[in-house]
Scaffold this motif. Structure first.
Motif, short mmCIF file in Angstrom:
data_model
loop_
_atom_site.label_atom_id
_atom_site.label_comp_id
_atom_site.label_asym_id
_atom_site.label_seq_id
_atom_site.Cartn_x
_atom_site.Cartn_y
_atom_site.Cartn_z
N ASP A 77 0.84 84.13 138.76
CA ASP A 77 -0.53 83.72 138.81
C ASP A 77 -1.38 84.94 139.00
O ASP A 77 -2.67 84.87 138.37
N THR A 78 -0.88 86.11 139.52
CA THR A 78 -1.62 87.18 139.71
C THR A 78 -1.86 87.78 138.21
O THR A 78 -2.94 88.24 137.80
N CYS A 79 -0.74 87.81 137.35
CA CYS A 79 -0.90 88.12 135.98
C CYS A 79 -1.81 87.49 135.09
O CYS A 79 -2.79 87.90 134.57
N ASN A 80 -1.70 85.92 135.45
CA ASN A 80 -2.79 85.13 134.59
C ASN A 80 -4.07 85.24 134.94
O ASN A 80 -4.96 85.22 134.17
N ARG A 81 -4.28 85.61 136.53
CA ARG A 81 -5.93 85.88 136.70
C ARG A 81 -6.29 87.16 136.21
O ARG A 81 -7.66 87.12 135.74
N SER A 82 -5.35 88.08 136.18
CA SER A 82 -5.86 89.39 135.62
C SER A 82 -6.30 89.22 134.12
O SER A 82 -6.94 89.79 133.51
N ARG A 85 -9.52 87.53 133.61
CA ARG A 85 -10.47 88.61 133.79
C ARG A 85 -10.87 89.53 132.66
O ARG A 85 -11.85 89.82 132.35
N LEU A 86 -9.67 90.00 131.91
CA LEU A 86 -9.68 91.01 130.88
C LEU A 86 -10.25 90.08 129.81
O LEU A 86 -10.99 90.55 129.02
N ARG A 87 -9.86 88.99 129.61
CA ARG A 87 -10.45 88.22 128.06
C ARG A 87 -12.03 87.92 128.53
O ARG A 87 -12.48 87.99 127.67
N GLU A 89 -14.01 89.76 130.38
CA GLU A 89 -14.61 91.13 130.25
C GLU A 89 -14.74 91.27 128.53
O GLU A 89 -15.71 91.95 128.10
N ALA A 90 -13.69 90.93 127.72
CA ALA A 90 -13.69 91.56 126.29
C ALA A 90 -14.72 90.55 125.81
O ALA A 90 -15.30 90.88 124.65
N ALA A 91 -14.88 89.12 126.28
CA ALA A 91 -15.75 88.40 125.49
C ALA A 91 -17.26 88.65 125.85
O ALA A 91 -18.12 88.58 124.96
N ASP A 92 -17.35 89.34 127.15
CA ASP A 92 -18.78 89.70 127.36
C ASP A 92 -19.26 91.03 126.40
O ASP A 92 -20.54 91.29 126.30
N GLU A 93 -18.33 91.82 126.33
CA GLU A 93 -18.38 93.16 125.43
C GLU A 93 -18.60 92.89 124.04
O GLU A 93 -19.09 94.04 123.42
N LYS A 94 -18.19 91.97 123.45
CA LYS A 94 -18.18 91.50 122.00
C LYS A 94 -19.81 91.30 121.63
O LYS A 94 -20.41 90.62 122.36
N PRO A 95 -20.29 92.19 120.55
CA PRO A 95 -21.53 91.74 120.11
C PRO A 95 -21.47 90.39 119.32
O PRO A 95 -20.55 89.78 118.73
N PRO A 96 -22.47 89.58 119.26
CA PRO A 96 -22.38 88.17 118.55
C PRO A 96 -22.33 88.50 117.24
O PRO A 96 -23.15 89.28 116.57
N GLN A 97 -21.69 87.69 116.66
CA GLN A 97 -21.42 87.85 115.15
C GLN A 97 -22.45 86.94 114.30
O GLN A 97 -22.66 85.84 114.61
N ALA A 98 -22.91 87.32 113.16
CA ALA A 98 -24.13 86.63 112.51
C ALA A 98 -23.71 86.41 111.18
O ALA A 98 -22.72 87.00 110.44
#
Length: 98
Positions: A77-82, A85-87, A89-98
């Motif tokens: 459960d701890t690993c799944n939560r981590s 969270r990482l996914r 964060e990675a989705a927030d950092e990706k620039p939108p593709q056009a």
């Protein structure tokens, strides 16, 4: 399912045959306790006591396995939560593709 039923019927038939062939009376003495009864009853009681003894002997290992399984589930459960969270964060950092 059918094979289990056939096996149960076969075992029941064997048990009836065993009971009929071992119906003579026996005397059992143990630590001042005295019992007189059918041999099949004495044998079945001995078997039941053996099964109970083995079950009680296996309890500590069962509890240890359950405790270990609970610890593994907590780690998962701890690993799944981590990972979630990482996914995110990675989705927030990706620039939108056009």
């Amino acid at each position: 399912m059918k094979s289990a039923l056939v096996l149960a019927i076969a075992l029941a038939a064997l048990m009836v045959t065993f009971s009929l062939q071992n119906s003579q009376t026996v005397q059992v003495r143990f630590l001042g306790w005295y019992f007189e009864g059918a041999l099949v009853i004495v044998l079945l009681m001995s078997f039941a006591i053996g099964v109970l003894t083995m079950y009680l002997a296996s309890l500590p290992a069962r509890f240890a396995h359950r405790r270990q399984l609970a610890e593994y589930r907590h780690q998962l459960d701890t690993c799944n939560r981590s990972l979630d969270r990482l996914r995110s964060e990675a989705a927030d950092e990706k620039p939108p593709q056009a």
